[in-house]
Design an enzyme around this catalytic site. Structure first.
Site, mmCIF file in Angstrom:
data_model
loop_
_atom_site.group_PDB
_atom_site.id
_atom_site.type_symbol
_atom_site.label_atom_id
_atom_site.label_comp_id
_atom_site.label_asym_id
_atom_site.label_seq_id
_atom_site.Cartn_x
_atom_site.Cartn_y
_atom_site.Cartn_z
ATOM 1 N N SER A 135 -7.061 -3.402 6.022
ATOM 2 C CA SER A 135 -6.634 -2.632 7.192
ATOM 3 C C SER A 135 -6.388 -1.174 6.849
ATOM 4 O O SER A 135 -5.989 -0.394 7.723
ATOM 5 C CB SER A 135 -5.347 -3.231 7.771
ATOM 6 O OG SER A 135 -5.559 -4.543 8.218
ATOM 7 N N GLY A 188 1.254 -0.368 5.201
ATOM 8 C CA GLY A 188 1.847 -1.252 6.192
ATOM 9 C C GLY A 188 1.040 -2.465 6.572
ATOM 10 O O GLY A 188 1.241 -3.022 7.657
ATOM 11 N N THR A 194 0.792 -1.222 0.000
ATOM 12 C CA THR A 194 0.000 0.000 0.000
ATOM 13 C C THR A 194 0.831 1.282 0.000
ATOM 14 O O THR A 194 2.029 1.286 0.239
ATOM 15 C CB THR A 194 -1.044 0.086 1.142
ATOM 16 O OG1 THR A 194 -0.382 0.303 2.377
ATOM 17 C CG2 THR A 194 -1.854 -1.160 1.234
#
Length: 623
Positions: free
Chosen positions: A499, A525, A433
């Protein structure tokens, strides 16, 4: 090392903006001489001087601008967004230009072959644009099971066509541009086209990741592009050109997002996925043609500091778990003795880190149990807000004792029971990402986190860009030993849990309404995105740090297992204190890529304060 808590913390909720003025005494040279108020009638992109070579951690100064700012993971991408803003473009316009350039210069992390979550906001509205990839309609929940019924390893699943989801970022950006764009769509693609044609210097991070990569070399197109004739990665500074991507971008500029979903390019992607010799996938032309981005209701929750300053934190709802987990962690912390503990010698104290780790375990237990694509699962208690209910978080905080729980169990939020009982999802690797934060001169902001998942995605290159491996964000094991389904199992057309945590922060007015827009932030991350973003929020809101100071803080967290600390960043006595309370501590690399822009006032002027992660190559630019 790090600065102690400044004395200039806002003294009441009525302040509505952070008073960062006192920090300017030592950094007056950051202040711009003036802001460009005019809007160019025609956007003419100019290729900037290529960034200087750098390796390892590179300390960032922090930035202050008057009118607008953009923060991204590569200087060339940031500059493209800056030039768009300078020409009168909106925050959404700048984000589009940044994403297209990142496809070229940071191909390991994001690109047009992947997906993204975009939050748009100003003082009046917050909107969430979901460009997350979807599972092909032909998949079954056994997609990642081996013949013996056991789940594949990540390495078995990721490389090839099996892991590729239907990409959605370009169609989502097109929707956001239709609603919030100022400059013509085609102009926003020009920076990436120019750089793809004329070339860009290979950055230290791209070179390092290519050098450590093996699977990417197995793809003929990727090998020809990223490596020399001897199979060695192009050196730092090598000028790399991508004419194939330039042609794709030209077509996107002329014809729009449909280029990614119909016709020659769509056929090439499907052929690549389905014809992989060892690990073919199920992506179809119908999947690409049928993909639609979604607008979702942002997930906003209150955050009240120990000084009783109230903020509203807005993030992305499921299928992202980011905003929920961050809200739970911060909410649980408010009900523990750690609330209000200051930094000690510029670092979080052992007592604070212990409470944070316990709160994280509780939040990640709920995440594993409940969070998945809302079009396929019913939220606990009938609403995702049940997981952020004040009484529920207070009850969860009561489980934080003097000795670490090691691993937490999910809770039972208030409200009616869900119609189906799910099994918790086992922890799996998450990667990749990139994050983009933008504020424009009209008071609009974007927080956008964008991804192809693992580094270099599925390691499959098509017409100059890489395909995602987003389906590996689903649970490899669809059911537990008792046959109960996992909420985040593979299903046709489903969006995998994420996430990613693009975040906008607002003041809370004294009458309870949402007030002024104050910040845009986020990070790459994998699952640790949640902790990187929570750290920065707490640093700015509760410890009174500038965004750069908050980003610079060492990283930490827990995924409902060991306490993770950024290697080499915490003193041995602190680590030992955590261990004496029963925490299993692991010191590991925690390479965040945080970007943050916050609002402040100095000398009667509203300013934007920017920060970029010293662990990566990003910068902030603005006027």
């Amino acid at each position: 090392m790090h600065h102690p808590i400044p004395s200039w913390r806002a003294q009441g909720a009525a302040c509505a903006i952070w008073l960062l003025a006192a920090t300017l005494a030592g950094c007056a040279s950051w202040l711009p001489d003036g802001a460009s108020q005019g809007r160019a009638t025609n956007f003419q992109y100019q290729i900037p001087t290529q960034p200087e070579v750098a390796t390892g951690r590179s300390e960032k100064p922090g930035w202050v601008t008057q009118s607008f700012a953009v923060a991204a993971a590569n200087p060339l991408a940031t500059d493209a967004g800056y030039q768009v803003l300078k020409a009168g473009g909106s925050a959404v316009d700048a984000a589009i230009a940044v994403q297209m350039v990142l496809t070229l210069v940071e191909p390991q992390s994001s690109g047009i072959g992947g997906g993204a979550f975009l939050l748009f906001g100003n003082d009046a509205v917050v909107q969430a644009y979901d460009g997350r990839e979807t599972a092909p309609v032909a998949v079954g929940e056994d997609l990642f099971l081996q013949p013996d019924g056991g789940p594949m390893s990540f390495e078995q699943a990721v490389v090839g066509g099996r892991s590729v989801g239907t990409p959605g970022v370009v169609r989502m950006l097109e929707l956001a541009h239709r609603e919030h764009g100022q400059l013509p769509w085609a102009q926003l693609i020009e920076p990436a086209i120019a750089l793809a044609e004329q070339g860009f210097a290979v950055s230290p991070r791209l070179h390092q990741m290519l050098a450590g990569e093996t699977a990417l070399r197995q793809d003929p197109e990727a090998r020809r592009y990223f490596y020399d004739a001897k199979g060695q990665p192009w050196p730092v500074g090598h000028v790399l050109k991508n004419p194939a991507l330039a042609e794709v971008l030209r077509r996107i500029a002329r014809e729009g997002a449909q280029v990614m979903h119909e016709g020659e390019l769509a056929e090439a992607m499907v052929q690549k996925v389905r014809s992989h010799p060892a690990n073919p996938g199920l992506l179809s032309l119908a999947d690409l043609a049928g993909y639609q981005p979604q607008k979702r209701e942002p997930l906003c929750h209150d955050h009240v500091t120990a000084q009783q300053i109230a903020y509203v934190i807005c993030g992305f709802p499921p299928p992202s778990s980011g905003a929920l987990a961050i809200g739970q962690i911060l909410g649980i912390l408010q009900h523990t003795p750690a609330a209000g503990l200051p930094l000690v010698d510029g670092l979080p104290s052992a007592d604070w880190l212990y409470a944070y780790g316990e709160a994280a375990r509780l939040a990640f237990a709920d995440r594993a149990q409940y969070v998945a694509d809302p079009d396929f699962v019913v939220p606990p208690g009938g609403s995702w807000h049940s997981l952020l209910d004040g009484a529920y978080l207070r009850q969860r905080a009561g489980l934080v004792g003097t000795t670490s729980m090691g691993s937490a169990l999910p809770g039972v939020p208030p409200g009616p029971a869900a119609p189906q009982a799910f099994a918790p999802m086992a922890e799996q690797p998450e990667y990749g990402t990139s994050h983009i934060s933008v504020v424009d001169g009209q008071g609009n902001a974007v927080a956008m986190t964008t991804t192809i998942e693992a580094q270099f995605g599925a390691r499959q290159m098509v017409h100059g860009f890489l395909l995602n491996n987003e389906l590996t964000d689903f649970s490899f094991a669809p059911r537990d030993a008792e046959g109960r389904p996992v909420a985040n199992r593979v299903e046709p057309g489903k969006r995998p849990r994420s996430s990613m945590a693009p975040t906008l922060v607002y003041a809370r007015n004294s009458d309870g309404s949402r007030g002024a827009l104050l910040a845009s932030l986020g990070s790459p991350g994998g699952a640790l995105i949640i902790h990187y973003t929570a750290k920065t929020l707490y640093g700015v809101l509760d410890w009174g740090l500038t965004p750069q100071q908050a980003i610079d803080l060492p990283n930490f967290g827990s995924l409902n297992g060991p306490t993770l600390l950024e290697a080499g960043m915490f003193p041995a006595p602190l680590v030992e204190q955590l261990k004496t309370r029963g925490s299993e501590v692991r010191e590991v690399d925690m390479t965040s890529g945080l970007q943050a822009i916050t609002q402040g006032v100095a000398h009667g002027r509203k300013l934007w304060f920017g920060g970029a992660d010293p662990r990566r190559e990003g910068i902030v630019m603005g006027d």
